[in-house]
Design a protein around this motif. Structure first.
Motif, PDB file in Angstrom:
ATOM      1  N   TRP A  14      -6.956  -3.735  -1.332  1.00 26.33           N
ATOM      2  CA  TRP A  14      -7.339  -4.592  -0.193  1.00 26.33           C
ATOM      3  C   TRP A  14      -8.852  -4.776  -0.116  1.00 26.33           C
ATOM      4  O   TRP A  14      -9.329  -5.838   0.271  1.00 26.33           O
ATOM      5  N   GLY A  57      -7.586  -5.767   9.490  1.00 26.47           N
ATOM      6  CA  GLY A  57      -8.343  -6.586   8.555  1.00 26.47           C
ATOM      7  C   GLY A  57      -9.446  -7.327   9.284  1.00 26.47           C
ATOM      8  O   GLY A  57     -10.158  -6.755  10.126  1.00 26.47           O
ATOM      9  N   VAL A  78      -6.547   0.276   6.189  1.00 26.37           N
ATOM     10  CA  VAL A  78      -6.747   1.136   5.023  1.00 26.37           C
ATOM     11  C   VAL A  78      -8.001   0.700   4.256  1.00 26.37           C
ATOM     12  O   VAL A  78      -8.602   1.498   3.541  1.00 26.37           O
ATOM     13  N   ALA A 102      -8.277   3.944   7.815  1.00 29.24           N
ATOM     14  CA  ALA A 102      -7.230   4.940   7.566  1.00 29.24           C
ATOM     15  C   ALA A 102      -5.951   4.233   7.138  1.00 29.24           C
ATOM     16  O   ALA A 102      -5.727   3.061   7.468  1.00 29.24           O
ATOM     17  N   VAL A 104      -2.249   3.794   7.747  1.00 34.15           N
ATOM     18  CA  VAL A 104      -1.391   4.008   8.929  1.00 34.15           C
ATOM     19  C   VAL A 104      -0.333   5.070   8.651  1.00 34.15           C
ATOM     20  O   VAL A 104       0.085   5.801   9.559  1.00 34.15           O
ATOM     21  N   ARG A 119       0.372  -7.255  12.765  1.00 32.14           N
ATOM     22  CA  ARG A 119       0.742  -8.546  12.161  1.00 32.14           C
ATOM     23  C   ARG A 119       0.603  -8.420  10.656  1.00 32.14           C
ATOM     24  O   ARG A 119      -0.486  -8.175  10.142  1.00 32.14           O
ATOM     25  N   VAL A 121       1.677  -6.184   8.334  1.00 33.87           N
ATOM     26  CA  VAL A 121       1.341  -4.910   7.691  1.00 33.87           C
ATOM     27  C   VAL A 121       2.623  -4.114   7.394  1.00 33.87           C
ATOM     28  O   VAL A 121       2.828  -3.670   6.260  1.00 33.87           O
ATOM     29  N   PHE A 124       4.651  -4.578   4.176  1.00 40.44           N
ATOM     30  CA  PHE A 124       4.225  -4.049   2.873  1.00 40.44           C
ATOM     31  C   PHE A 124       4.852  -2.687   2.566  1.00 40.44           C
ATOM     32  O   PHE A 124       4.713  -2.190   1.446  1.00 40.44           O
ATOM     33  N   CYS A 161       3.084 -10.943  -1.075  1.00 33.10           N
ATOM     34  CA  CYS A 161       1.862 -11.408  -0.407  1.00 33.10           C
ATOM     35  C   CYS A 161       0.702 -10.696  -1.065  1.00 33.10           C
ATOM     36  O   CYS A 161       0.761  -9.475  -1.260  1.00 33.10           O
TER      37      CYS A 161
END
Ligand SMILES: C[S@@+](CC[C@H](N)C(=O)[O-])C[C@H]1O[C@@H](n2cnc3c(N)ncnc32)[C@H](O)[C@@H]1O
Length: 211
Positions: A14, A57, A78, A102, A104, A119, A121, A124, A161
């Protein structure tokens, strides 16, 4: 809880995405977090409540909530790169948000929140063990009577995604993930349009913890 497997890889993935693309060019960009705000309104979430945005993000939910006078806002991701874009955008208002880098899945919040927002997350987490970790953190972080807003790709949404596989959810599937401890207030569908003009259907869920 130990560090979740793969945290460093996820952070690198990311970080690289956000280093490569400005916030307005990522497929999930939305200029206004309209569905998030409408669902928070429907749950009666006002500025006196504490909110954590999971996998925030560079999203503009924090901007919208700051503008509404929220004073206890936490953004967690993250990767710090997306949040760095948000901090630059917010300027001095960035200091009004707590920024947490961090995973989650292994987060120890050390406190409780009135509202959990996510939203794009949760989807994934394609492994059952990861979903269990996420739900355990959610259970420990949310106050009694706390509110949850979660948006994932819908059943007919894209299977990937940002180069990663995702799990897709119908409203019923998302409701069953949360389980009986939550009273569902609303589920709805969003046809998100990416900056490239592609439609990505989302399933949204707004719920209240019973106790
Ligand atoms: C598709 S983006 C959505 C970002 C933001 N919620 C929005 O709506 O613009 C997914 C975000 O989740 C973050 N993320 C992915 N896996 C995560 C994890 N295990 N823990 C925390 N954040 C994670 C990514 O770094 C990325 O910022």
């Amino acid at each position: 809880m130990a560090v979740a497997p793969g945290t460093a890889e996820r952070a690198r993935h990311w970080d690289e995405v956000y280093q490569r693309l400005d916030e307005t060019r990522v497929s999930w960009f939305e200029p206004e977090p309209a569905f998030s705000v409408a669902l928070l309104d429907e749950l009666g979430v006002g500025p006196g409540l504490s909110v954590v945005d999971i996998g925030a993000g560079a999203a503009r939910l924090v901007d919208a909530l700051l503008a509404r006078g929220f004073g206890d806002l936490t953004a967690l991701d993250v990767s710090d790169e997306g949040m760095a874009q948000a901090r630059r955008r917010l300027g001095r208002n960035a200091g009004r948000v707590r920024w947490v880098a961090a995973d989650v899945r292994s987060w120890h919040p050390g406190r409780r929140f009135d509202v959990w927002h996510d939203r794009a997350v949760f989807h994934f987490l394609t492994e059952p063990a990861d979903r269990d970790r996420y739900l355990a953190v959610l259970a420990g972080a949310l106050s009694a009577g706390g509110r949850v807003v979660i948006g994932t790709f819908a059943g007919d949404g894209p299977p990937r995604c940002s180069g990663l596989p995702v799990a897709r959810y119908s409203p019923a599937a998302l409701v069953s993930v949360l389980g009986d401890e939550f009273e569902v207030v609303r589920t709805c569908r969003q046809e998100h349009r990416t900056p490239a003009g592609v439609v990505q259907p989302f399933t949204w869920l707004a719920a209240r913890r019973r106790r």
